[in-house]
Scaffold this active site. Structure first.
Site, PDB file in Angstrom:
ATOM      1  N   ARG A 169       0.844  -1.203   0.000  1.00 28.19           N
ATOM      2  CA  ARG A 169       0.000   0.000   0.000  1.00 28.19           C
ATOM      3  C   ARG A 169       0.877   1.250   0.000  1.00 28.19           C
ATOM      4  NH1 ARG A 169      -4.721   0.100   4.296  1.00 28.19           N
ATOM      5  NH2 ARG A 169      -5.411   1.800   2.920  1.00 28.19           N
ATOM      6  N   CYS A 217      -1.444   6.290   8.818  1.00 29.85           N
ATOM      7  CA  CYS A 217      -1.831   5.033   8.180  1.00 29.85           C
ATOM      8  C   CYS A 217      -2.896   5.363   7.140  1.00 29.85           C
ATOM      9  CB  CYS A 217      -2.342   4.043   9.233  1.00 29.85           C
ATOM     10  SG  CYS A 217      -3.746   4.685  10.182  1.00 29.85           S
TER      11      CYS A 217
END
Length: 261
Positions: A169, A217
């Protein structure tokens, strides 16, 4: 005080059940089927996080007034010992711990291993919902350091901004949740796995090398679990970009992919 607590040590606390699945339905039916004795149900998306807007991320900070109402309804006073738990991955529990600490509540811990650890220890569950006496807690936001998008960009240039999402990611190879893949320019990647929370010595060794780091995040949940880990390792609770990647891309900010040099 350690931010993590073992099941056998959790007596006498106000217990909050915040079981949650990203993108899934409410877990209230699981709570009704069995929870820690005396535990109060909080809906993570509704009660712990604020309403989602055009910016702010998928799990923004709650407004102080509704958060205070939720916590008072759960029976929390200013001097209450609060224990928060989820299924055991620590995601929702850590973000709830962080939110309560940010709100000025000091005596908050996460049940290590969550409900799974509780039942593995042979401890009982109950199905009856408690009726706690209303608490008197006062929410005082700002007790933990929070970054916005501008702060995060400056931190990445001047210090160390750490992206705790999975490496694919971070590199922009896979983005299962947000509409844009990649990472904040200048951020480095340091993934925190679920099992890492149990390794206090390893956490201390790992994060001692990043004393001036701030974390983000996807939406401020995994970053809160990293803040929990850093605190458990005996270091100050670090700054978080609480809007995280979901807020960054909603604002149309510059995106990087691949590895940082």
């Amino acid at each position: 005080m350690r931010p993590l607590i073992e099941a056998a040590e959790a007596a006498g606390a106000v217990r909050l059940d915040v079981r949650w699945t990203l993108g899934g339905p409410s877990r209230e039916s699981d709570y009704a089927a069995g929870h820690l004795p005396g535990a109060v149900w909080l809906d993570f998306d509704r009660d712990v996080c604020g309403p989602v807007g055009a910016v702010g991320g998928r799990h923004p900070l709650p407004d102080p007034e509704p958060l205070q109402a939720v916590l008072r309804a759960a029976g929390i006073d200013d001097d209450s010992h609060v224990v928060v738990y989820d299924d055991g991955d620590g995601m929702a529990a850590a973000r709830t711990w962080w939110t309560l600490r940010w709100a000025g509540i000091e005596d908050v811990q996460v049940l290590q291993g969550g409900l799974n650890a509780w039942t593995a220890a042979g401890l009982p569950l109950e199905t009856q919902a408690p009726q706690p006496k209303p608490g008197t807690v006062t929410v005082r936001p700002g007790a933990l350091p929070v970054l916005d998008a501008e702060d995060a960009a400056a931190w990445a240039e001047e210090r160390e901004l750490v992206d705790v999402r999975a490496p694919e990611r971070y590199r922009g190879e896979n983005e299962p949740v947000d509409p844009v893949a990649g990472h904040i320019p200048g951020a480095v990647n340091l993934f925190l796995g679920e099992d890492d929370l149990a390794d206090t010595a390893g956490l201390r060794e790992r994060y001692a090398a990043h004393p001036d780091a701030a974390f983000y995040c996807g939406s401020g949940v995994g970053a809160a679990r990293t803040a929990l880990a850093v605190t458990e390792a005996g270091m100050p609770t670090p700054p978080l970009y609480i809007g995280s990647w979901s807020d960054w891309v909603a604002r149309g900010r510059e995106v990087a992919t691949g590895e940082e040099s």
